[in-house]
Write a protein that holds these residues in place. Structure first.
Motif, mmCIF file in Angstrom:
data_model
loop_
_atom_site.group_PDB
_atom_site.id
_atom_site.type_symbol
_atom_site.label_atom_id
_atom_site.label_comp_id
_atom_site.label_asym_id
_atom_site.label_seq_id
_atom_site.Cartn_x
_atom_site.Cartn_y
_atom_site.Cartn_z
ATOM 1 N N GLY A 1 3.100 5.770 -2.975
ATOM 2 C CA GLY A 1 4.311 6.523 -3.317
ATOM 3 C C GLY A 1 4.672 6.451 -4.791
ATOM 4 O O GLY A 1 5.720 6.952 -5.202
ATOM 5 N N GLY A 2 3.831 5.795 -5.598
ATOM 6 C CA GLY A 2 4.075 5.731 -7.033
ATOM 7 C C GLY A 2 5.023 4.628 -7.461
ATOM 8 O O GLY A 2 5.470 4.598 -8.601
ATOM 9 N N ALA B 1 0.831 -1.213 0.000
ATOM 10 C CA ALA B 1 0.000 0.000 0.000
ATOM 11 C C ALA B 1 0.861 1.257 0.000
ATOM 12 O O ALA B 1 0.592 2.196 -0.760
ATOM 13 C CB ALA B 1 -0.934 -0.001 1.206
ATOM 14 N N ASP B 2 1.902 1.278 0.831
ATOM 15 C CA ASP B 2 2.793 2.445 0.864
ATOM 16 C C ASP B 2 3.493 2.638 -0.474
ATOM 17 O O ASP B 2 3.648 3.771 -0.943
ATOM 18 C CB ASP B 2 3.836 2.303 1.978
ATOM 19 N N GLY B 3 3.925 1.548 -1.090
ATOM 20 C CA GLY B 3 4.593 1.634 -2.387
ATOM 21 C C GLY B 3 3.683 2.195 -3.459
ATOM 22 O O GLY B 3 4.072 3.064 -4.239
ATOM 23 N N ILE B 4 2.453 1.711 -3.492
ATOM 24 C CA ILE B 4 1.483 2.201 -4.486
ATOM 25 C C ILE B 4 1.189 3.676 -4.258
ATOM 26 O O ILE B 4 1.189 4.480 -5.201
ATOM 27 C CB ILE B 4 0.186 1.361 -4.454
ATOM 28 N N ASP C 1 6.496 -1.113 -8.911
ATOM 29 C CA ASP C 1 7.277 -2.348 -8.815
ATOM 30 C C ASP C 1 6.792 -3.234 -7.665
ATOM 31 O O ASP C 1 6.965 -4.447 -7.708
ATOM 32 C CB ASP C 1 8.770 -2.041 -8.623
ATOM 33 N N VAL C 2 6.183 -2.626 -6.648
ATOM 34 C CA VAL C 2 5.686 -3.430 -5.522
ATOM 35 C C VAL C 2 4.578 -4.372 -5.971
ATOM 36 O O VAL C 2 4.417 -5.452 -5.401
ATOM 37 C CB VAL C 2 5.216 -2.569 -4.321
ATOM 38 N N ILE C 3 3.846 -3.986 -7.011
ATOM 39 C CA ILE C 3 2.791 -4.859 -7.534
ATOM 40 C C ILE C 3 3.415 -6.078 -8.195
ATOM 41 O O ILE C 3 2.981 -7.214 -7.957
ATOM 42 C CB ILE C 3 1.875 -4.096 -8.512
#
Length: 96
Positions: A78-79, A73-76, A82-84
């Motif tokens: 933050g744009g 969630a934090d990665g998404i 790649d976390v996906i």
């Protein structure tokens, strides 16, 4: 990136909860060894193996949920798309 290069700090509560689960699982595995050494009947051991597998699956689900709610969630937000990809790769490995 190597799995050991990334870090994620955990709250005391999360760390305690996950550690307690692992301690219980560790105890279950020791119990399996004792059953084997005591010549316990195979189906009885297999039932306990199933219980250990269920406990590990439960641990994995809890850890995955925490990962999705925090890291992903934090990665998404933050744009970092790649976390996906990382999550999809992780899920594929879990579903083998």
């Amino acid at each position: 990136m190597n799995c050991c290069e990334k870090k994620r700090p955990r709250s005391e509560e999360e760390l305690k909860k996950l550690s307690n689960r692992l301690c219980r699982i560790e105890g279950q595995v020791r119990g399996l060894r004792e059953m084997l050494q005591k010549d316990v009947y195979c189906p009885d051991i297999l039932i306990q193996v199933s219980a250990v597998n269920a406990a590990l699956n439960s641990f994995s689900k809890e850890l995955l949920s925490e990962h999705i709610h925090t890291c992903v969630a934090d990665g998404i937000r933050g744009g970092d798309d790649d976390v996906i990809d990382e999550l999809v790769c992780t899920l594929q490995k879990l579903m083998k």
